[in-house]
Design a protein around this motif. Sequence first.
Motif, PDB file in Angstrom:
ATOM      1  N   LYS A  78      -7.612  -8.721 -18.582  1.00 25.37           N
ATOM      2  CA  LYS A  78      -7.456  -8.147 -16.930  1.00 25.37           C
ATOM      3  C   LYS A  78      -7.106  -6.950 -16.878  1.00 25.37           C
ATOM      4  O   LYS A  78      -7.659  -5.336 -16.738  1.00 25.37           O
ATOM      5  CB  LYS A  78      -6.765  -9.174 -16.773  1.00 25.37           C
ATOM      6  N   ASP A  79      -5.437  -6.231 -17.686  1.00 26.05           N
ATOM      7  CA  ASP A  79      -5.020  -5.231 -17.050  1.00 26.05           C
ATOM      8  C   ASP A  79      -5.568  -4.258 -18.406  1.00 26.05           C
ATOM      9  O   ASP A  79      -4.728  -4.878 -19.418  1.00 26.05           O
ATOM     10  CB  ASP A  79      -3.613  -5.284 -17.070  1.00 26.05           C
ATOM     11  N   VAL A  80      -6.272  -3.581 -17.945  1.00 21.35           N
ATOM     12  CA  VAL A  80      -6.398  -2.562 -19.061  1.00 21.35           C
ATOM     13  C   VAL A  80      -5.895  -0.965 -18.538  1.00 21.35           C
ATOM     14  O   VAL A  80      -6.445   0.162 -19.762  1.00 21.35           O
ATOM     15  CB  VAL A  80      -7.846  -2.120 -18.887  1.00 21.35           C
ATOM     16  N   SER A  81      -4.981  -0.906 -17.809  1.00 21.99           N
ATOM     17  CA  SER A  81      -4.240   0.318 -17.818  1.00 21.99           C
ATOM     18  C   SER A  81      -3.696   0.824 -18.450  1.00 21.99           C
ATOM     19  O   SER A  81      -3.478   1.774 -18.546  1.00 21.99           O
ATOM     20  CB  SER A  81      -2.404   0.065 -16.812  1.00 21.99           C
ATOM     21  N   ARG A  82      -3.177  -0.157 -19.846  1.00 19.08           N
ATOM     22  CA  ARG A  82      -2.523   0.706 -20.702  1.00 19.08           C
ATOM     23  C   ARG A  82      -3.103   1.464 -21.579  1.00 19.08           C
ATOM     24  O   ARG A  82      -2.735   3.048 -22.629  1.00 19.08           O
ATOM     25  CB  ARG A  82      -1.734  -0.131 -21.651  1.00 19.08           C
TER      26      ARG A  82
ATOM     27  N   TRP B 259     -11.299   8.608 -17.466  1.00 20.08           N
ATOM     28  CA  TRP B 259     -12.305   8.691 -16.624  1.00 20.08           C
ATOM     29  C   TRP B 259     -13.059   6.334 -16.353  1.00 20.08           C
ATOM     30  O   TRP B 259     -13.861   6.897 -15.387  1.00 20.08           O
ATOM     31  CB  TRP B 259     -13.653   8.993 -17.218  1.00 20.08           C
ATOM     32  N   VAL B 260     -12.318   5.901 -16.537  1.00 19.67           N
ATOM     33  CA  VAL B 260     -13.126   4.625 -16.451  1.00 19.67           C
ATOM     34  C   VAL B 260     -11.629   4.799 -15.222  1.00 19.67           C
ATOM     35  O   VAL B 260     -11.000   4.262 -14.547  1.00 19.67           O
ATOM     36  CB  VAL B 260     -12.227   3.752 -17.856  1.00 19.67           C
ATOM     37  N   ARG B 261     -13.536   4.086 -14.101  1.00 20.19           N
ATOM     38  CA  ARG B 261     -13.045   3.569 -12.790  1.00 20.19           C
ATOM     39  C   ARG B 261     -11.740   2.262 -13.608  1.00 20.19           C
ATOM     40  O   ARG B 261     -12.200   1.077 -13.592  1.00 20.19           O
ATOM     41  CB  ARG B 261     -13.545   3.600 -11.320  1.00 20.19           C
ATOM     42  N   THR B 262     -10.417   2.386 -12.241  1.00 20.77           N
ATOM     43  CA  THR B 262      -9.662   0.542 -12.437  1.00 20.77           C
ATOM     44  C   THR B 262      -9.437  -0.035 -10.507  1.00 20.77           C
ATOM     45  O   THR B 262      -9.331   1.009  -9.702  1.00 20.77           O
ATOM     46  CB  THR B 262      -8.705   0.880 -13.346  1.00 20.77           C
ATOM     47  N   VAL B 263      -9.487  -0.719 -10.839  1.00 20.40           N
ATOM     48  CA  VAL B 263      -9.321  -1.190  -9.223  1.00 20.40           C
ATOM     49  C   VAL B 263      -7.607  -2.959  -9.355  1.00 20.40           C
ATOM     50  O   VAL B 263      -8.007  -3.009 -10.175  1.00 20.40           O
ATOM     51  CB  VAL B 263      -9.978  -1.887  -8.339  1.00 20.40           C
TER      52      VAL B 263
ATOM     53  N   LYS C  16      -0.395  -8.687 -11.053  1.00 20.08           N
ATOM     54  CA  LYS C  16      -0.889  -8.086  -9.991  1.00 20.08           C
ATOM     55  C   LYS C  16      -2.189  -7.208 -11.496  1.00 20.08           C
ATOM     56  O   LYS C  16      -1.130  -7.803 -12.470  1.00 20.08           O
ATOM     57  CB  LYS C  16      -1.273  -6.314  -8.578  1.00 20.08           C
ATOM     58  N   ALA C  17      -3.596  -6.849 -11.500  1.00 23.76           N
ATOM     59  CA  ALA C  17      -3.381  -6.265 -12.686  1.00 23.76           C
ATOM     60  C   ALA C  17      -4.864  -5.473 -12.063  1.00 23.76           C
ATOM     61  O   ALA C  17      -5.327  -5.119 -11.161  1.00 23.76           O
ATOM     62  CB  ALA C  17      -3.839  -7.302 -13.428  1.00 23.76           C
ATOM     63  N   ASP C  18      -4.557  -4.440 -13.203  1.00 24.14           N
ATOM     64  CA  ASP C  18      -5.430  -3.232 -13.182  1.00 24.14           C
ATOM     65  C   ASP C  18      -6.974  -3.432 -13.788  1.00 24.14           C
ATOM     66  O   ASP C  18      -6.772  -3.169 -15.210  1.00 24.14           O
ATOM     67  CB  ASP C  18      -5.159  -2.046 -13.658  1.00 24.14           C
ATOM     68  N   TYR C  19      -7.884  -3.820 -12.954  1.00 23.55           N
ATOM     69  CA  TYR C  19      -9.118  -4.146 -14.070  1.00 23.55           C
ATOM     70  C   TYR C  19     -10.124  -3.065 -13.881  1.00 23.55           C
ATOM     71  O   TYR C  19     -10.118  -2.145 -13.378  1.00 23.55           O
ATOM     72  CB  TYR C  19      -9.676  -4.965 -12.621  1.00 23.55           C
TER      73      TYR C  19
END
Length: 296
Positions: A65-69, A74-78, A91-94
Motif C-alpha cells: 500500500k505504502d509506496v512513499s519510499r 511524478w507519481v501522485r500519492t495520497v 496511515k500509508a501513502d497510496y
Amino acid sequence: MEVDGRRMRVSNLDKVLYPHVGFTKGEVLDYYARIAPVLLPHVKDRPLTLKRYPNGVEGKSFFEKDVSRHAPEWVRTVCIETPGSSRGSDKADYALIQDLPTLVWVANLASLELHIPQWTVGPRGAKRKPDLLVFDLDPGEPATIVECCEVALRLRDELAEDGIEAYPKTSGSKGMQLYSPVRVRSAERTREYAKQLAERLEKAMPELVVSRMAKNLRPHKVFIDWSQNNTQKTTVAPYSLRARPSPTVSTPLLWDEVAECETAADLVFTADEVLERVEEHGDLFEPLLAGDRPAL
C-alpha cells in the motif's frame, strides 16, 4: 525508457512471470500499456493496493500500500488512514494511477494485480463517499462461474426493480462481480444495501445462494460477498491481470454472455483476448463512469 515524457528504468523484461505459458514481464508491460485507454478511467483517483509477484505467479507475492519510499516524484500519492494495519502504521501513502507512465511504473514492479476501493479521493486527497456498489460472487466447489451467472441474472433483476443497472465482469479467477454506479448520502449505505439484498436472495434461493461468510456453508453454493462494499476493502480493477497459471484478466462481460454461459471455460479471457474484445466492444464498463447516478 520514456513514456509520455516521463523517464523511468525498467528491468528484467525477459523474465517469465507466468511459467505455464511463458508470459514474460515485458508482455505484462505491453498488455498494460495497450489496455491503458480503457483501464485508466476506472482506476483514476482510487488509491491503489499493489499485489506484487517479483518471481512470477508461482513465487511468493505480497501486498503493498505504502509506496512513499520508492515512488518517483511524478507519481501522485495520497495519504490514507489505515487503522488496524498489520504493519503497525496508522496511515500509508497510496499510489494513484492517473496516467500511462504511472501504470507502466506499477507494472514494472511486477504488480500483476491492481486492487482498488469503491470510492475516490478529491483533488486534496479527501475521501469521497462510495460511487460504486459491488457484489462479489464466489463459487464454493464444485460450483463454478456457471452458478455465479445464474445468481448474477437474479441480482440484476432485483437491482433493476430498485432502478439500479448492473454491469458484470469476471474476477479473472473463479468467480465474478456485478457493479452499479450509485450515489449515497453515507459511506455505509452501499454495504447496508448489499447485505440486505444478499440476505434476501439467500432466502429466495437457499439451494444456491449463501450470504454468510462461514466457509462450511459455501460448498455447492455461490457466496454473495456484500462486505466488499466496506470502505476499508478493495476489489480487483476492471482489466487487471490476475495471478493464475495463464495471464487471465478481470473482464467486463455482455449480459448475453452471462445468460449463455454453460461451462467455466466460456468466461475465461487472457490478455490477448481482452485486447481483441476491447477492439470489438469498446469499454463495456464505460457506464460506470457516468456522472448521472441513481440514489441508493
